[in-house]
Design an enzyme around this catalytic site. Structure first.
Site, PDB file in Angstrom:
ATOM      1  CB  CYS A 124      -0.992  -0.028   1.280  1.00 21.92           C
ATOM      2  SG  CYS A 124      -1.952  -1.303   1.490  1.00 21.92           S
TER       3      CYS A 124
ATOM      4  CB  CYS B  71      -3.375   2.627   2.266  1.00 19.41           C
ATOM      5  SG  CYS B  71      -4.775   1.293   2.054  1.00 19.41           S
TER       6      CYS B  71
ATOM      7  CB  CYS C 205      -3.849  -1.849  -1.679  1.00 20.30           C
ATOM      8  SG  CYS C 205      -5.183  -1.342  -0.719  1.00 20.30           S
TER       9      CYS C 205
ATOM     10  CB  CYS D 211      -4.224   3.149  -1.268  1.00 22.46           C
ATOM     11  SG  CYS D 211      -3.032   1.857  -1.237  1.00 22.46           S
TER      12      CYS D 211
END
Length: 187
Positions: free
Chosen positions: A38, A42, A69, A72
């Protein structure tokens, strides 16, 4: 060529806990148990600290077997100017202790000072100066929590030229003085 920022594991951990957008693109958080990586900002549930690794490059994190992810979307560049802005932010993070003026940053990046400031403000909603002040205050807050240095020592350690400016900026960003911050924040 990738320029790495000079942050400790603890400082990077604090940035992901705070969901700090200022560090997006400068490092990535990879979670060993889920195999997901991420951005620092995030908003997904935070992993256990022992399950986290940090990477400076998106290629390195993907080569290590992590996938992006879905929340994000760290693999997507948001702007055509993101690389320039990341270089400016990296320069600010790595040289926050030094006296930095806009012309120095512009010379280093290869843009005119006017264009650099306009581009940076367009992408971050802040000027390079206010961004640098926030980085310095982040460092000061970290030092207030983790060291026994005096407020004056911390003021100069993080690059402020005058204690009055340090106290003014610290209060405006944290709604308290450095001494109050140190008393309130547990070690």
């Amino acid at each position: 060529m990738v320029i790495k920022i000079n942050l400790s594991f603890e400082e990077m951990w604090e940035k992901i806990i705070a969901c700090d957008r200022k560090y997006d693109g400068l490092f990535f958080t990879a979670v060993k148990t889920t195999k997901i990586y991420c951005r620092p900002s995030c908003r997904s549930r935070k992993p256990k600290k022992v399950n986290v690794e940090f990477y400076y490059e998106i290629n390195a994190v993907e080569e290590a077997g992590f996938r992006p992810c879905k929340r994000c979307q760290p693999e997507i560049e948001q702007s055509p100017h993101i690389e320039i802005v990341k270089n400016i932010i990296t320069l600010l993070v790595n040289h926050y202790k030094q006296k930095i003026v806009l012309k120095d940053i512009a010379d280093q990046i290869g843009l005119s000072p006017y264009y650099l400031e306009r581009l940076f403000k367009q992408e971050t909603s802040e000027t390079p100066r206010t961004y640098l002040e926030k980085i310095r205050i982040d460092k000061a807050a970290y030092l207030l929590k983790s060291t026994k240095m005096s407020n004056l020592e911390i003021c100069y350690e993080v690059g402020f030229q005058s204690p009055s400016n340090f106290y003014k900026v610290f209060r405006s960003l944290n709604n308290c003085s450095p001494s109050e911050y140190r008393k309130v924040i547990p070690e």
